[in-house]
Design a protein around this motif. Structure first.
Motif, PDB file in Angstrom:
ATOM      1  N   ARG A  65       1.853  18.831  22.432  1.00 34.80           N
ATOM      2  CA  ARG A  65       1.391  19.896  21.542  1.00 34.80           C
ATOM      3  C   ARG A  65       2.545  20.773  21.082  1.00 34.80           C
ATOM      4  NH1 ARG A  65      -4.512  22.153  23.532  1.00 34.80           N
ATOM      5  NH2 ARG A  65      -5.502  20.118  23.855  1.00 34.80           N
ATOM      6  N   VAL A  66       3.484  21.027  21.980  1.00 33.77           N
ATOM      7  CA  VAL A  66       4.649  21.845  21.609  1.00 33.77           C
ATOM      8  C   VAL A  66       5.487  21.129  20.551  1.00 33.77           C
ATOM      9  CG1 VAL A  66       6.819  22.813  22.449  1.00 33.77           C
ATOM     10  CG2 VAL A  66       4.736  23.062  23.814  1.00 33.77           C
ATOM     11  N   THR A  67       5.776  19.850  20.785  1.00 41.81           N
ATOM     12  CA  THR A  67       6.593  19.104  19.819  1.00 41.81           C
ATOM     13  C   THR A  67       5.862  18.956  18.484  1.00 41.81           C
ATOM     14  OG1 THR A  67       5.755  17.011  20.748  1.00 41.81           O
ATOM     15  CG2 THR A  67       7.857  17.838  21.587  1.00 41.81           C
ATOM     16  N   SER A  68       4.529  18.820  18.527  1.00 39.51           N
ATOM     17  CA  SER A  68       3.755  18.733  17.290  1.00 39.51           C
ATOM     18  C   SER A  68       3.786  20.066  16.544  1.00 39.51           C
ATOM     19  CB  SER A  68       2.305  18.343  17.603  1.00 39.51           C
ATOM     20  OG  SER A  68       2.247  17.068  18.200  1.00 39.51           O
ATOM     21  N   GLY A  69       3.730  21.166  17.296  1.00 32.85           N
ATOM     22  CA  GLY A  69       3.822  22.481  16.667  1.00 32.85           C
ATOM     23  C   GLY A  69       5.161  22.690  15.984  1.00 32.85           C
ATOM     24  N   ILE A  70       6.221  22.219  16.623  1.00 31.83           N
ATOM     25  CA  ILE A  70       7.553  22.308  16.005  1.00 31.83           C
ATOM     26  C   ILE A  70       7.599  21.477  14.733  1.00 31.83           C
ATOM     27  CG2 ILE A  70       9.996  21.728  16.331  1.00 31.83           C
ATOM     28  CD1 ILE A  70       9.627  22.368  19.301  1.00 31.83           C
ATOM     29  N   ALA A  71       6.963  20.282  14.762  1.00 29.84           N
ATOM     30  CA  ALA A  71       6.917  19.431  13.579  1.00 29.84           C
ATOM     31  C   ALA A  71       6.215  20.146  12.427  1.00 29.84           C
ATOM     32  CB  ALA A  71       6.206  18.119  13.908  1.00 29.84           C
ATOM     33  N   LEU A  72       5.149  20.884  12.730  1.00 32.63           N
ATOM     34  CA  LEU A  72       4.446  21.652  11.698  1.00 32.63           C
ATOM     35  C   LEU A  72       5.353  22.724  11.107  1.00 32.63           C
ATOM     36  CD1 LEU A  72       1.881  22.512  10.164  1.00 32.63           C
ATOM     37  CD2 LEU A  72       1.252  23.879  12.165  1.00 32.63           C
ATOM     38  N   LEU A  73       6.077  23.437  11.960  1.00 35.40           N
ATOM     39  CA  LEU A  73       6.988  24.476  11.471  1.00 35.40           C
ATOM     40  C   LEU A  73       8.106  23.886  10.618  1.00 35.40           C
ATOM     41  CD1 LEU A  73       7.302  26.703  14.686  1.00 35.40           C
ATOM     42  CD2 LEU A  73       5.930  27.146  12.634  1.00 35.40           C
ATOM     43  N   LEU A  74       8.632  22.744  11.023  1.00 34.58           N
ATOM     44  CA  LEU A  74       9.687  22.094  10.245  1.00 34.58           C
ATOM     45  C   LEU A  74       9.180  21.640   8.884  1.00 34.58           C
ATOM     46  CD1 LEU A  74      11.462  19.936  12.994  1.00 34.58           C
ATOM     47  CD2 LEU A  74      12.295  22.046  11.916  1.00 34.58           C
ATOM     48  N   THR A  75       7.921  21.223   8.824  1.00 31.35           N
ATOM     49  CA  THR A  75       7.348  20.811   7.546  1.00 31.35           C
ATOM     50  C   THR A  75       7.157  22.003   6.626  1.00 31.35           C
ATOM     51  OG1 THR A  75       6.183  19.028   8.701  1.00 31.35           O
ATOM     52  CG2 THR A  75       5.470  19.516   6.469  1.00 31.35           C
ATOM     53  N   ILE A  76       6.794  23.149   7.199  1.00 24.51           N
ATOM     54  CA  ILE A  76       6.689  24.375   6.399  1.00 24.51           C
ATOM     55  C   ILE A  76       8.056  24.729   5.815  1.00 24.51           C
ATOM     56  CG2 ILE A  76       6.223  26.850   6.488  1.00 24.51           C
ATOM     57  CD1 ILE A  76       4.106  26.258   8.628  1.00 24.51           C
ATOM     58  N   VAL A  77       9.093  24.635   6.641  1.00 23.54           N
ATOM     59  CA  VAL A  77      10.455  24.898   6.154  1.00 23.54           C
ATOM     60  C   VAL A  77      10.816  23.922   5.042  1.00 23.54           C
ATOM     61  CG1 VAL A  77      12.893  24.891   6.784  1.00 23.54           C
ATOM     62  CG2 VAL A  77      11.216  25.876   8.353  1.00 23.54           C
ATOM     63  N   LEU A  78      10.485  22.652   5.228  1.00 24.23           N
ATOM     64  CA  LEU A  78      10.766  21.630   4.217  1.00 24.23           C
ATOM     65  C   LEU A  78      10.090  21.975   2.900  1.00 24.23           C
ATOM     66  CD1 LEU A  78      12.035  18.670   3.917  1.00 24.23           C
ATOM     67  CD2 LEU A  78       9.678  17.882   4.207  1.00 24.23           C
ATOM     68  N   LEU A  79       8.826  22.384   2.972  1.00 19.38           N
ATOM     69  CA  LEU A  79       8.086  22.711   1.752  1.00 19.38           C
ATOM     70  C   LEU A  79       8.677  23.926   1.048  1.00 19.38           C
ATOM     71  CD1 LEU A  79       5.677  22.463  -0.167  1.00 19.38           C
ATOM     72  CD2 LEU A  79       4.359  23.858   1.449  1.00 19.38           C
ATOM     73  N   VAL A  80       8.885  25.013   1.786  1.00 18.59           N
ATOM     74  CA  VAL A  80       9.412  26.234   1.168  1.00 18.59           C
ATOM     75  C   VAL A  80      10.779  25.976   0.553  1.00 18.59           C
ATOM     76  CG1 VAL A  80      10.187  28.586   1.627  1.00 18.59           C
ATOM     77  CG2 VAL A  80       8.090  27.734   2.702  1.00 18.59           C
ATOM     78  N   TRP A  81      11.606  25.238   1.278  1.00 20.28           N
ATOM     79  CA  TRP A  81      12.945  24.914   0.778  1.00 20.28           C
ATOM     80  C   TRP A  81      12.853  24.089  -0.496  1.00 20.28           C
ATOM     81  CZ3 TRP A  81      17.179  22.901   4.684  1.00 20.28           C
ATOM     82  CH2 TRP A  81      18.448  23.011   4.083  1.00 20.28           C
ATOM     83  N   ALA A  82      11.968  23.095  -0.515  1.00 19.96           N
ATOM     84  CA  ALA A  82      11.818  22.237  -1.691  1.00 19.96           C
ATOM     85  C   ALA A  82      11.308  23.026  -2.895  1.00 19.96           C
ATOM     86  CB  ALA A  82      10.873  21.080  -1.376  1.00 19.96           C
ATOM     87  N   LEU A  83      10.366  23.952  -2.652  1.00 23.43           N
ATOM     88  CA  LEU A  83       9.840  24.768  -3.746  1.00 23.43           C
ATOM     89  C   LEU A  83      10.909  25.660  -4.351  1.00 23.43           C
ATOM     90  CD1 LEU A  83       6.360  25.837  -2.278  1.00 23.43           C
ATOM     91  CD2 LEU A  83       6.826  24.087  -4.004  1.00 23.43           C
ATOM     92  N   ARG A  84      11.838  26.112  -3.536  1.00 27.35           N
ATOM     93  CA  ARG A  84      12.916  26.978  -4.025  1.00 27.35           C
ATOM     94  C   ARG A  84      14.042  26.175  -4.684  1.00 27.35           C
ATOM     95  NH1 ARG A  84      13.243  32.181  -1.976  1.00 27.35           N
ATOM     96  NH2 ARG A  84      15.507  32.086  -2.061  1.00 27.35           N
ATOM     97  N   LEU A  85      14.210  24.942  -4.264  1.00 32.44           N
ATOM     98  CA  LEU A  85      15.367  24.164  -4.699  1.00 32.44           C
ATOM     99  C   LEU A  85      15.091  23.327  -5.942  1.00 32.44           C
ATOM    100  CD1 LEU A  85      18.299  23.639  -3.817  1.00 32.44           C
ATOM    101  CD2 LEU A  85      17.453  21.722  -2.441  1.00 32.44           C
ATOM    102  N   PHE A  86      13.850  22.857  -6.092  1.00 36.54           N
ATOM    103  CA  PHE A  86      13.547  21.928  -7.184  1.00 36.54           C
ATOM    104  C   PHE A  86      12.531  22.527  -8.139  1.00 36.54           C
ATOM    105  CE2 PHE A  86      14.603  19.359  -3.424  1.00 36.54           C
ATOM    106  CZ  PHE A  86      15.713  18.680  -3.912  1.00 36.54           C
ATOM    107  N   ALA A  87      12.678  22.171  -9.407  1.00 34.65           N
ATOM    108  CA  ALA A  87      11.788  22.682 -10.440  1.00 34.65           C
ATOM    109  C   ALA A  87      10.416  22.028 -10.332  1.00 34.65           C
ATOM    110  CB  ALA A  87      12.390  22.410 -11.821  1.00 34.65           C
ATOM    111  N   ALA A  88       9.441  22.661 -10.945  1.00 42.04           N
ATOM    112  CA  ALA A  88       8.087  22.107 -10.953  1.00 42.04           C
ATOM    113  C   ALA A  88       8.102  20.717 -11.585  1.00 42.04           C
ATOM    114  CB  ALA A  88       7.155  23.032 -11.727  1.00 42.04           C
ATOM    115  N   GLY A  89       7.384  19.796 -10.968  1.00 38.17           N
ATOM    116  CA  GLY A  89       7.337  18.430 -11.476  1.00 38.17           C
ATOM    117  C   GLY A  89       8.359  17.500 -10.881  1.00 38.17           C
TER     118      GLY A  89
END
Length: 322
Positions: A65-89
């Motif tokens: 459960r701990v490692t899965s929780g970390i995976a969720l947090l890393l995915t949130i970071v991935l999403l936020v980073w991608a939204l800031r780095l790449f244009a829509a589409g």
């Protein structure tokens, strides 16, 4: 490639690798019968944030459960980073959004398995079907993460015009691979329940029409896996003829090699009577086979169709006057 993009690509691939480890650990939880280590509590473990004096099963389940929780947090970071780095589409941005959605679904499936007590010694078909769906969602999740890294690295986006036949072939290959993986998850559950003594007969028992459905999967899965593996070899050959570029050739060879390796690993798993370590290796190669096929599909779909290439050449050729 700009340094900020290069850093994101590195993080995205590391995220894929980390999730593969989380998947392996989740399979270890199932294979050791530790899924009920935290009782039917979620997200708490046996009603506690951090269990006190846990036994082995609880420690295994809690660490997952701990490692899965970390995976969720890393995915949130991935999403936020991608939204800031790449244009829509941008395809990397879309893949990151898909990864986030699939990670949420992954968490909900895991929670449902615990809350409905479809863990440990439960031998119901509901649990079997749930694990099959869980595996398919896991495939989609790591595929989306890999595509995030792939497109962030500058790979071209898919171009679907004039590729109806190719699309149908690749969709069939992806569905076939997902079905094999899903049946493998159910078969592994049966092996675990046989080894834990939940199902009678043990892993060496003869299989007949009266056997438990989970035991029958020990015949169905190898047959299905072999057929799909042979089909993937044919797909790899056709892919190299369709697009002889170095990238396609490497991915086609990787896809065919991993699928052939999976057939041998499956046979070895049966001969060794499905020890836990062999189940984990078999699952890892299933994940790698899926990733290779996903990236091969992305590469083939990014190549301009023959009709568009011919049109481009004719449009760029100057008309000579007679």
């Amino acid at each position: 490639m700009e340094p900020r993009h290069r850093t994101f690509v590195t993080f995205a691939w590391l995220n894929v690798g980390y999730n593969l480890l989380v998947i392996m650990w989740g399979a270890f939880v199932r294979a050791t019968g530790s899924g009920a280590g935290c009782g039917d509590h979620w997200p708490l473990c046996d009603g506690q944030v951090i269990p006190r004096a846990p036994d082995v099963a609880q420690l295994i389940e809690f660490s997952h459960r701990v490692t899965s929780g970390i995976a969720l947090l890393l995915t949130i970071v991935l999403l936020v980073w991608a939204l800031r780095l790449f244009a829509a589409g941008h395809p990397a941005r879309r893949a990151a959004i898909a990864a986030m959605v699939l990670m949420i679904v992954e968490s909900l499936i895991g929670a449902a398995l615990v809350l409905f007590r479809l863990v440990a010694h439960d031998a119901s078909m509901t649990r079997a079907l749930s694990l099959g769906l869980h595996l398919i969602n896991t495939f989609l999740l790591i595929g989306a993460m890999a595509l995030t890294a792939w497109y962030a690295g500058g790979k071209p986006a898919p171009d679907l015009r004039g590729k109806g036949g190719l699309m149908a072939m690749l969709i069939a290959a992806l569905i076939g691979t997902a079905l094999v993986g899903s049946s493998g998850a159910v078969t592994a559950l049966g092996d675990t329940l046989l080894q834990l003594g939940v199902l009678p007969g043990g892993v060496s028992q003869p299989i007949n029409r009266d056997s438990h459905p989970l035991v029958l999967m020990r015949i169905i899965h190898p047959v299905l896996g072999t057929l799909v593996g042979l089909a993937m070899i044919s797909l790899a050959q056709r892919a190299m003829r369709y697009d002889p570029s170095p990238t396609t050739r490497r991915l086609a060879w990787a896809t065919a090699t991993i699928f052939v390796g999976q057939i041998f690993l499956g046979a070895l798993n049966v001969m060794l009577k499905a020890p836990v370590w062999m189940q984990l290796i078999h699952l890892l190669f299933a994940d790698l086979a899926w990733l290779a096929l996903v990236l091969l599909s992305a590469t083939l779909l990014a190549r301009p169709s023959d009709a568009r290439i011919a049109h481009s050449v004719s449009a760029s050729t100057p008309v000579r006057s007679v």
